[in-house]
Design a protein around this motif. Structure first.
Motif, short mmCIF file in Angstrom:
data_model
loop_
_atom_site.label_atom_id
_atom_site.label_comp_id
_atom_site.label_asym_id
_atom_site.label_seq_id
_atom_site.Cartn_x
_atom_site.Cartn_y
_atom_site.Cartn_z
N THR A 9 0.65 -1.27 0.09
CA THR A 9 -0.03 0.07 0.35
C THR A 9 0.79 0.97 0.03
N ILE A 10 0.63 2.45 -0.19
CA ILE A 10 1.47 3.54 -0.26
C ILE A 10 0.65 4.97 0.76
N ILE A 11 0.04 3.85 1.65
CA ILE A 11 -1.15 4.87 2.66
C ILE A 11 -0.66 3.80 3.63
N GLY A 12 -0.85 5.25 5.09
CA GLY A 12 -0.92 4.73 6.04
C GLY A 12 -0.07 3.18 6.76
N ALA A 13 -0.21 3.12 7.73
CA ALA A 13 1.12 2.29 8.43
C ALA A 13 0.74 0.71 9.01
N LYS A 14 -0.46 0.66 9.52
CA LYS A 14 -0.49 -0.59 9.64
C LYS A 14 0.13 -1.67 8.78
N THR A 15 -0.41 -1.62 7.74
CA THR A 15 0.49 -2.92 6.88
C THR A 15 2.00 -3.16 7.36
N SER A 16 2.28 -2.12 6.87
CA SER A 16 3.80 -2.05 7.11
C SER A 16 4.36 -2.75 8.02
N ILE A 17 3.15 -2.19 9.47
CA ILE A 17 3.51 -2.46 10.81
C ILE A 17 3.51 -4.35 11.13
N VAL A 18 2.35 -4.45 10.48
CA VAL A 18 2.34 -6.06 10.53
C VAL A 18 3.57 -7.21 9.59
N GLU A 36 14.36 -8.45 3.77
CA GLU A 36 14.15 -7.00 3.37
C GLU A 36 12.59 -6.57 3.33
N LEU A 37 12.20 -5.67 4.12
CA LEU A 37 10.91 -4.83 3.92
C LEU A 37 11.14 -3.92 3.07
N LEU A 38 10.04 -4.64 1.28
CA LEU A 38 9.42 -4.20 0.40
C LEU A 38 8.30 -2.97 0.62
N ASP A 39 9.01 -1.74 1.09
CA ASP A 39 6.77 -1.03 1.65
C ASP A 39 7.29 0.05 0.38
N LEU A 40 5.62 -0.53 -0.28
CA LEU A 40 5.06 0.39 -1.34
C LEU A 40 5.32 1.71 -1.53
N LYS A 103 7.83 -20.39 -5.15
CA LYS A 103 8.15 -19.84 -4.55
C LYS A 103 7.21 -20.14 -3.09
N VAL A 104 7.83 -19.68 -2.02
CA VAL A 104 6.38 -19.52 -0.92
C VAL A 104 6.10 -18.52 -0.67
N MET A 105 4.89 -18.20 -0.70
CA MET A 105 4.03 -16.75 -0.26
C MET A 105 3.36 -17.15 1.18
N GLY A 106 3.67 -16.14 2.11
CA GLY A 106 2.45 -16.34 2.84
C GLY A 106 1.75 -14.96 3.15
N PHE A 107 0.80 -14.69 3.75
CA PHE A 107 -0.10 -13.54 3.55
C PHE A 107 -0.73 -13.04 4.80
N VAL A 108 -0.71 -11.57 5.02
CA VAL A 108 -0.83 -10.36 6.22
C VAL A 108 -2.18 -9.89 5.42
N ALA A 109 -3.07 -9.27 5.82
CA ALA A 109 -3.79 -7.93 5.58
C ALA A 109 -4.17 -7.78 6.85
N THR A 110 -4.60 -6.29 6.45
CA THR A 110 -4.77 -4.63 7.83
C THR A 110 -6.56 -5.07 7.39
#
Length: 188
Positions: A9-18, A36-40, A103-110
């Protein structure tokens, strides 16, 4: 092994925090994993226009290079209007499907309502299927009620689910890497 956590996301902080919390748990329990964190929010990414992904430049190329460098992923999105974020969808559209295959993916959402967790099941997992990625059985959905006023995750059940997701994605990636190495040895 390199794990890239994508805050889609390009707005808010909660997704990046999780996503960052998941990466911290990986480093805590699996220090051999490079994270590595890729924060859009930190990039000015072009809209996908159908051209070959290798022809993009600037921030778009940087982001695609980070995605390409990963062995596995934690992908996070806020839920807006019952759907994943536009910036994350755009990123998926930019990625060459061969990059994420196997490749392996895990998902988080807010999200703001408890029902929005269904976006993971009904939208994110099918996208992973298109990419032919392996998906961790667990995922983490974090409602606004799970954060305190300082945007810290305070819900013990959510923290437990983060730990479970970390165990699953690292285990799956290690098993996949091990089986690929055995296959290479057998074919030599």
């Amino acid at each position: 092994m390199k794990l890239v956590g994508i805050s889609g996301t390009i707005i808010g902080a909660k997704t990046s925090i999780v996503v960052q919390r998941v990466l911290e748990e990986v480093k805590k329990h699996h220090p051999h994993v490079d994270v590595e964190l890729l924060d859009l929010r930190d990039y000015d990414i072009q809209f996908c226009d159908g051209r070959n992904p290798s022809t993009y430049t600037g921030d778009t190329k940087k982001v695609l290079d980070i995605v390409n460098s990963a062995d596995f992923y934690i992908i996070g999105t806020p839920i807006f209007q019952g759907s994943l974020s536009g910036p994350l969808k755009n990123l998926f559209d930019l990625i060459n499907p061969k990059v994420i295959r196997n490749k392996v993916m895990g998902f988080v959402a807010t999200g703001g309502t408890y029902q929005h967790y269904l976006v993971i099941e009904n939208q994110l997992k099918p996208i992973a299927g298109f990419f032919r990625a392996y998906v961790a059985p667990s995922y983490v959905y974090v409602n606004n009620d799970h954060f305190n006023r300082e945007n810290e995750i305070v819900d013990s059940d959510v923290l437990s689910r983060i730990t479970s997701l970390v165990k699953e994605v690292v285990f799956m990636q290690a098993a996949l890497k091990s089986s690929e190495e055995k296959l290479v040895t057998l074919t030599q």
